[in-house]
Design an enzyme around this catalytic site. Structure first.
Site, PDB file in Angstrom:
ATOM      1  N   CYS A  39       0.955  -1.120  -0.023  1.00  0.00           N
ATOM      2  CA  CYS A  39      -0.031  -0.172   0.031  1.00  0.00           C
ATOM      3  C   CYS A  39       0.777   1.228   0.053  1.00  0.00           C
ATOM      4  CB  CYS A  39      -0.791  -0.112   1.555  1.00  0.00           C
ATOM      5  SG  CYS A  39      -2.101   1.301   1.341  1.00  0.00           S
ATOM      6  N   ASP A  41       0.503   3.750   1.630  1.00  0.00           N
ATOM      7  CA  ASP A  41       0.382   4.282   3.118  1.00  0.00           C
ATOM      8  C   ASP A  41       1.725   4.639   3.646  1.00  0.00           C
ATOM      9  OD1 ASP A  41       0.040   4.474   6.153  1.00  0.00           O
ATOM     10  OD2 ASP A  41      -2.095   3.915   5.581  1.00  0.00           O
TER      11      ASP A  41
END
Length: 208
Positions: A39, A41
């Site tokens: 991800c 993130d």
């Protein structure tokens, strides 16, 4: 930005010297052993989680660690082309699909109106909207459990999508390509790995 500028200078003056020979070798080309699909993130740092050096991981990151089903089209496909390159040009030995706890992309499935002002994000997440239906059918008792189910089901879905790529199934069955699904827990540093036979996630831990 001042912090980033200082970080670059510190890297060159202090950290780079520890890996000078490694970077000298890497200038000739890369030969990563593993494709890491994670991800975007900011809390998920592939080399930090895996304790690997530059040159070991070929990293692909996007919202919710999605592997789009393989297809040939005229539009530009960033994630698909990167995975294709890792498989066909770099001949990686391993592929890790790494999801994580508290994933904003997975949570967005349950708060669609919030993303109306982000049409590209909303469209991207359509690739995993079927997971929402499956999770809600399980009737999770709370949001934490709902998130847990969504994140792990998403990893399983991306593994299935990976098998739509040319030669993946053949290489996997021939054991020349190893595929892993990981669920990284941000607050504990724990990683749960997917067991293909039992179809469940088990904690990775040191052998005694």
């Amino acid at each position: 930005m001042d912090t980033l500028f200082k970080g670059v200078i510190k890297f060159k003056e202090e950290n780079f010297s520890h890996y000078k020979e490694l970077f000298r070798d890497l200038k000739e080309g890369q030969n990563p052993h593993t494709l890491f699909v994670g991800c975007s993130d900011s809390r998920v740092v592939p080399n930090l989680i895996t304790n690997t050096l530059p040159g070991e991981l070929f990293v692909v990151r996007n919202i919710a660690n999605i592997v789009p089903p393989y297809r040939k089209v005229d539009e530009s496909l960033a994630t698909t082309s990167a995975i294709e390159y890792a498989l066909c040009e770099l001949n990686v030995e391993n592929i890790i699909i790494c999801g994580h706890s508290h994933c904003g992309g997975c949570a967005a499935l349950y708060d669609e109106e919030h993303y109306n002002a982000m049409p590209n994000v909303k469209n991207w997440l359509k690739l995993i909207e079927d997971i929402k239906i499956k999770v809600l059918d399980l009737k999770p008792e709370n949001e934490a459990l709902r998130a847990f189910y969504t994140e792990q089901m998403n990893i399983e879905k991306q593994i299935r999508n990976l098998f739509t790529y040319p030669e993946v199934k053949e290489k996997y069955l021939a054991r020349t390509l190893h595929i892993y699904g990981w669920h990284y827990i941000i607050e504990s540093g724990e990683v749960y790995s997917y067991d293909f036979k039992k179809q469940e996630f088990n904690l990775l831990k040191a052998e005694k």
